[in-house]
Write a protein that holds these residues in place. Structure first.
Motif, PDB file in Angstrom:
ATOM      1  N   PRO A   1      30.300  40.302  55.118  1.00 58.79           N
ATOM      2  CA  PRO A   1      31.232  40.496  55.857  1.00 58.79           C
ATOM      3  C   PRO A   1      31.027  41.947  55.921  1.00 58.79           C
ATOM      4  CG  PRO A   1      31.789  40.430  53.414  1.00 58.79           C
ATOM      5  CD  PRO A   1      30.374  39.798  53.652  1.00 58.79           C
TER       6      PRO A   1
ATOM      7  N   TRP B   1      32.383  44.932  55.184  1.00 59.72           N
ATOM      8  CA  TRP B   1      33.506  45.417  54.248  1.00 59.72           C
ATOM      9  C   TRP B   1      34.088  46.873  54.566  1.00 59.72           C
ATOM     10  CZ3 TRP B   1      35.654  42.464  51.282  1.00 59.72           C
ATOM     11  CH2 TRP B   1      35.296  41.193  50.792  1.00 59.72           C
TER      12      TRP B   1
ATOM     13  N   ARG C   1      34.361  48.127  57.708  1.00 62.51           N
ATOM     14  CA  ARG C   1      35.360  47.963  58.720  1.00 62.51           C
ATOM     15  C   ARG C   1      36.644  47.397  58.106  1.00 62.51           C
ATOM     16  NH1 ARG C   1      34.334  43.977  63.695  1.00 62.51           N
ATOM     17  NH2 ARG C   1      34.703  42.364  62.076  1.00 62.51           N
ATOM     18  N   THR C   2      36.417  46.432  57.512  1.00 60.77           N
ATOM     19  CA  THR C   2      37.668  45.783  56.832  1.00 60.77           C
ATOM     20  C   THR C   2      38.480  46.662  55.765  1.00 60.77           C
ATOM     21  OG1 THR C   2      36.659  43.428  56.567  1.00 60.77           O
ATOM     22  CG2 THR C   2      38.475  43.514  55.305  1.00 60.77           C
TER      23      THR C   2
ATOM     24  N   ARG D   1      43.673  42.592  63.916  1.00 61.95           N
ATOM     25  CA  ARG D   1      43.459  41.043  63.339  1.00 61.95           C
ATOM     26  C   ARG D   1      41.812  40.884  63.520  1.00 61.95           C
ATOM     27  NH1 ARG D   1      45.677  40.967  68.319  1.00 61.95           N
ATOM     28  NH2 ARG D   1      44.740  39.423  69.817  1.00 61.95           N
ATOM     29  N   LYS D   2      41.235  41.478  64.535  1.00 67.39           N
ATOM     30  CA  LYS D   2      39.821  41.278  64.899  1.00 67.39           C
ATOM     31  C   LYS D   2      39.120  41.776  63.607  1.00 67.39           C
ATOM     32  CE  LYS D   2      39.789  40.459  69.719  1.00 67.39           C
ATOM     33  NZ  LYS D   2      39.478  40.818  70.985  1.00 67.39           N
TER      34      LYS D   2
ATOM     35  N   ASN E   1      39.328  40.170  60.575  1.00 67.37           N
ATOM     36  CA  ASN E   1      38.647  38.629  60.641  1.00 67.37           C
ATOM     37  C   ASN E   1      39.584  37.515  60.618  1.00 67.37           C
ATOM     38  OD1 ASN E   1      36.005  39.822  60.979  1.00 67.37           O
ATOM     39  ND2 ASN E   1      35.970  40.172  58.635  1.00 67.37           N
ATOM     40  N   LEU E   2      40.841  37.871  61.069  1.00 66.70           N
ATOM     41  CA  LEU E   2      42.005  36.856  60.949  1.00 66.70           C
ATOM     42  C   LEU E   2      42.219  35.999  62.079  1.00 66.70           C
ATOM     43  CD1 LEU E   2      44.974  38.967  59.090  1.00 66.70           C
ATOM     44  CD2 LEU E   2      43.502  37.354  58.151  1.00 66.70           C
ATOM     45  N   SER E   3      42.358  34.627  61.963  1.00 65.97           N
ATOM     46  CA  SER E   3      42.375  33.611  63.191  1.00 65.97           C
ATOM     47  C   SER E   3      44.001  33.709  63.262  1.00 65.97           C
ATOM     48  CB  SER E   3      41.794  32.306  62.695  1.00 65.97           C
ATOM     49  OG  SER E   3      42.573  31.711  61.587  1.00 65.97           O
TER      50      SER E   3
ATOM     51  N   ARG F   1      41.144  36.532  51.960  1.00 67.60           N
ATOM     52  CA  ARG F   1      40.738  35.574  53.040  1.00 67.60           C
ATOM     53  C   ARG F   1      39.275  35.961  53.544  1.00 67.60           C
ATOM     54  NH1 ARG F   1      44.371  32.380  55.755  1.00 67.60           N
ATOM     55  NH2 ARG F   1      46.578  32.406  54.938  1.00 67.60           N
ATOM     56  N   GLN F   2      38.817  37.111  53.156  1.00 68.63           N
ATOM     57  CA  GLN F   2      37.367  37.693  53.728  1.00 68.63           C
ATOM     58  C   GLN F   2      36.277  36.773  53.181  1.00 68.63           C
ATOM     59  OE1 GLN F   2      37.854  39.934  56.324  1.00 68.63           O
ATOM     60  NE2 GLN F   2      39.867  39.609  55.819  1.00 68.63           N
ATOM     61  N   VAL F   3      35.397  36.458  54.184  1.00 68.76           N
ATOM     62  CA  VAL F   3      34.096  35.815  53.796  1.00 68.76           C
ATOM     63  C   VAL F   3      33.471  36.619  52.727  1.00 68.76           C
ATOM     64  CG1 VAL F   3      32.141  34.583  54.664  1.00 68.76           C
ATOM     65  CG2 VAL F   3      33.936  34.561  55.841  1.00 68.76           C
TER      66      VAL F   3
END
Length: 236
Positions: A82, A84, A86-87, A143-144, A147-149, A177-179
Motif C-alpha cells: 500500500p 503508506w 500517501r495514506t 477517499r482516493k 483507498n476507501l470505496s 482498512r488499508q491493504v
C-alpha cells in the motif's frame, strides 16, 4: 439531569470509546501503532477473551495509525504494497479532528454536564455533530488517497453518526482498512532495529507455543522454524 445520570452518561462515553478502540488479536496477529518516530509493536496483553488477546491502543492518542498484520509460515509473498506515505499524509489532515473530538467529549462534555445549563449541553451536541460531519467531508474529499470505496465510506459515516464516541477512532478505523503487506516485508523495511527486536521476541514466544502442538521434524514444524529464522535475519 441528576448527578447519577451525569456519571452514567460519562461512563457510557468512556466505555463506548474504549470498546471501539479495542482489538481482539488471534495468536498469529501483530499490531503496529504509529508514533512520531517509528512504531509500537504489540501482540496484545495477557488478557485472553475467547482465545484472543486484547489490545488497547493509547486512548490519549487517537491520531495514531494502526497496522494489523498476520503471520503464517505459508503466507503469500506477492501482496501489493500500500502507498503508506500517501495514506499517512491524508490521515494527518484528518488527525486534528480526532483531537478536537477528544476535547469535546472529555473536557467540554463534563463542563456542560456539571457546570453548564441545558442550553450549553444542546450547543455541545450541535457542535459535536458539526465536527463529525466536517470530518466525514474531509474523509470523502481524500477517499482516493485513503483507498476507501463508496461502501466503506457509507459504513464509516453510519458508524460515526449513529454512535458519536466512535468518531474519535476514525483514523484508526481507516488505517485498519488499508491493504497490508506480509509481516516479513514490514519487519525488514518499516521497523527500526529496536522495534524489530521486539517483534522477533513476540514471534519467538508465539512460534514456540505453536511448536508444542506439532510433531518435531514435521513439515509444519520445519516451516515455522524457517519462518522465524527469516524474521530474525531480517530477510523479506
Amino acid at each position: 439531569m441528576t448527578p447519577h445520570d451525569q456519571w452514567l452518561l460519562m461512563g457510557g462515553v468512556v466505555g463506548l470509546y474504549l470498546y471501539d478502540s479495542a482489538l481482539l488479536l488471534f495468536h498469529n496477529e501483530i499490531v503496529l501503532e504509529s508514533k512520531r518516530h517509528g512504531y509500537l509493536v504489540s501482540a496484545g496483553g495477557a488478557l485472553e477473551i475467547g482465545g484472543r488477546y486484547l489490545f488497547l491502543p493509547n486512548p490519549c492518542c487517537p491520531h495514531r495509525l494502526l497496522i494489523r498484520l498476520g503471520w503464517s509460515a505459508g503466507e503469500a509473498r506477492d501482496r501489493p504494497r500500500p502507498p503508506w506515505k500517501r495514506t499517512r499524509l491524508a490521515l494527518s489532515i484528518i488527525a486534528p479532528w480526532t483531537w478536537l473530538l477528544l476535547g469535546l467529549f472529555f473536557v467540554a462534555l463534563p463542563y456542560a454536564l456539571w457546570v453548564g445549563t441545558n442550553v450549553v449541553l444542546l450547543c455541545w451536541l450541535l457542535l459535536t455533530y458539526l465536527v463529525i460531519t466536517a470530518m466525514l467531508l474531509h474523509v470523502h474529499r481524500h477517499r482516493k488517497a485513503l483507498n476507501l470505496s463508496t461502501h466503506a465510506l457509507i459504513a464509516l459515516a453510519f458508524d460515526t453518526l449513529l454512535c458519536a464516541p466512535f468518531a474519535i477512532n476514525i483514523v484508526r478505523k481507516i488505517s485498519l482498512r488499508q491493504v497490508t503487506p506480509d509481516l516479513r516485508s514490514v519487519a525488514s523495511s518499516l521497523l527500526s532495529t529496536a522495534e524489530h527486536s521486539v517483534l522477533t521476541g513476540i514471534l519467538r514466544r508465539r512460534i514456540q507455543t505453536s511448536l508444542c502442538f506439532l510433531e518435531q521434524g514435521s513439515a509444519a514444524s520445519d516451516a515455522l522454524h524457517a519462518y522465524l529464522k527469516h524474521v530474525e535475519d531480517g530477510t523479506p
